[in-house]
Design a protein around this motif. Structure first.
Motif, short mmCIF file in Angstrom:
data_model
loop_
_atom_site.label_atom_id
_atom_site.label_comp_id
_atom_site.label_asym_id
_atom_site.label_seq_id
_atom_site.Cartn_x
_atom_site.Cartn_y
_atom_site.Cartn_z
N GLN A 173 49.94 45.33 32.71
CA GLN A 173 50.02 43.85 32.44
C GLN A 173 50.29 43.10 33.93
O GLN A 173 49.61 42.33 34.33
N LEU A 174 51.37 43.84 34.70
CA LEU A 174 51.74 43.37 35.85
C LEU A 174 50.91 43.53 37.00
O LEU A 174 50.25 42.47 37.79
N ALA A 175 50.29 44.87 36.88
CA ALA A 175 49.02 45.02 37.86
C ALA A 175 47.85 44.45 37.72
O ALA A 175 47.40 43.77 39.02
N ASP A 176 47.42 43.57 36.66
CA ASP A 176 46.45 42.87 36.41
C ASP A 176 46.54 41.49 37.20
O ASP A 176 45.48 41.08 37.67
N THR A 177 47.71 41.06 37.52
CA THR A 177 47.93 39.92 38.28
C THR A 177 48.01 40.12 39.83
O THR A 177 48.25 39.16 40.54
N LEU A 178 48.12 41.62 40.10
CA LEU A 178 48.51 41.85 41.45
C LEU A 178 47.14 42.53 42.22
O LEU A 178 47.06 42.47 43.50
N VAL A 179 46.07 42.76 41.53
CA VAL A 179 45.05 43.64 42.03
C VAL A 179 43.67 42.57 41.90
O VAL A 179 43.71 41.86 41.21
N ILE A 180 42.77 42.92 42.97
CA ILE A 180 41.51 42.13 42.90
C ILE A 180 40.73 43.11 41.66
O ILE A 180 40.58 44.31 41.63
N PRO A 181 40.10 42.39 40.78
CA PRO A 181 39.37 42.92 39.52
C PRO A 181 38.18 43.46 40.25
O PRO A 181 37.71 42.88 41.28
N SER A 182 37.70 44.49 39.59
CA SER A 182 36.42 45.01 39.86
C SER A 182 35.55 45.37 38.47
O SER A 182 35.90 45.43 37.57
N ASN A 183 34.24 44.98 38.77
CA ASN A 183 33.27 45.18 37.73
C ASN A 183 32.60 46.53 37.58
O ASN A 183 31.90 47.00 36.94
N ASN A 184 33.18 47.46 38.66
CA ASN A 184 32.89 48.81 38.73
C ASN A 184 33.50 49.70 37.64
O ASN A 184 34.65 49.75 37.59
N PRO A 185 32.85 50.18 36.47
CA PRO A 185 33.57 50.84 35.60
C PRO A 185 34.19 52.27 35.96
O PRO A 185 35.17 52.84 35.19
N GLN A 214 42.34 47.29 44.38
CA GLN A 214 42.79 46.77 45.66
C GLN A 214 43.81 45.72 45.22
O GLN A 214 43.23 44.93 44.44
N LEU A 215 45.05 45.94 45.84
CA LEU A 215 46.15 44.84 45.77
C LEU A 215 45.59 43.45 46.43
O LEU A 215 45.16 43.51 47.56
N ARG A 216 46.02 42.49 45.86
CA ARG A 216 45.85 41.13 46.67
C ARG A 216 46.63 41.22 47.73
O ARG A 216 46.18 40.84 48.86
N ASP A 217 47.86 41.55 47.94
CA ASP A 217 48.71 41.28 49.13
C ASP A 217 49.23 43.08 48.97
O ASP A 217 49.90 43.43 48.22
N SER A 218 48.98 43.66 50.14
CA SER A 218 49.33 45.02 50.34
C SER A 218 50.93 45.01 50.31
O SER A 218 51.80 43.93 50.53
#
Length: 165
Positions: free
Chosen positions: A50-62, A68-72
Motif C-alpha cells: 500500500q505504501l509502495a503504491d504511493t512511491l513508485v511509478i505504475p507500470s502496465n507491464n504485467p 521505479q521509485l518516483r524519488d530515489s
C-alpha cells in the motif's frame, strides 16, 4: 509503515548486505539500484504494498517485478558501506525459504564478474554460490549472521531481473 520507516528498512538491508559482501570478497561493488524487501507476514506485505503504491511509478507491464521509485532513495556511506542510490523497489510476499529482510544487487564489469564466478565455483569464496535458476547469471551470498541476501552480477543482469522471466 511510513516512508521514513521504509527508507530506514532499505538502509538496514543495504548495510547487512554490504557487510556480508565485504566479509566474503573483501570489498563492496557498486549497488545496482535494485532493492527487494522480503515481507514476513501477509499483513506486512499489504501494508508495504500500500505504501509502495504511493512511491513508485505504475507500470502496465504485467511482467514488472521491480518498480521505479518516483524519488530515489539515497544512502550516505556508513560503516563499510559506500554511498548508494536505489531507484527500483520490489516488495516480495512472504516465503518460508527466506527469513531475511531483503536483498540488494551489486554489479561488476563482465571480466571481474567472470573471475569472481570462477572463484566461487572453485570454492575459494566464503558464503558465495552461483544462483541456480534458468536464465539467471548471478552470485548469491548467504550467511545466517546477516539479515540480507546480496547478489553480484553484471549491470545487464541487474536490469534484466526487474522483470519476471
Amino acid at each position: 509503515m511510513t516512508k521514513d520507516q521504509l527508507i530506514n528498512k532499505v538502509k538496514y538491508i543495504y548495510n547487512q548486505c554490504s557487510n556480508l559482501i565485504n566479509e566474503s570478497i573483501g570489498f563492496i561493488p557498486e549497488a545496482a539500484s535494485n532493492v527487494a524487501i522480503f515481507c514476513q507476514s501477509e499483513d506486512e506485505y499489504r501494508e508495504l504494498q500500500q505504501l509502495a503504491d504511493t512511491l513508485v511509478i505504475p507500470s502496465n507491464n504485467p511482467r514488472q517485478k521491480y518498480f521505479q521509485l518516483r524519488d530515489s532513495i539515497a544512502i550516505q556511506d556508513e560503516g563499510v558501506a559506500p554511498s548508494a542510490v536505489f531507484s527500483w523497489l520490489y516488495i516480495r510476499k512472504p516465503a518460508q525459504d527466506t527469513p531475511e529482510s531483503g536483498d540488494i544487487d551489486y554489479v561488476l564489469n563482465q571480466s571481474d564478474y567472470d573471475t569472481l564466478k570462477r572463484e566461487v565455483l572453485n570454492h575459494t569464496i566464503r558464503n558465495g554460490s552461483v544462483y541456480d535458476r534458468i536464465g539467471w547469471d548471478m552470485i548469491e551470498f548467504r550467511n545466517e549472521q546477516y539479515d540480507g541476501i546480496p547478489y553480484i552480477c553484471t549491470l545487464a543482469m541487474a536490469e534484466k531481473v526487474r522483470l519476471k522471466f
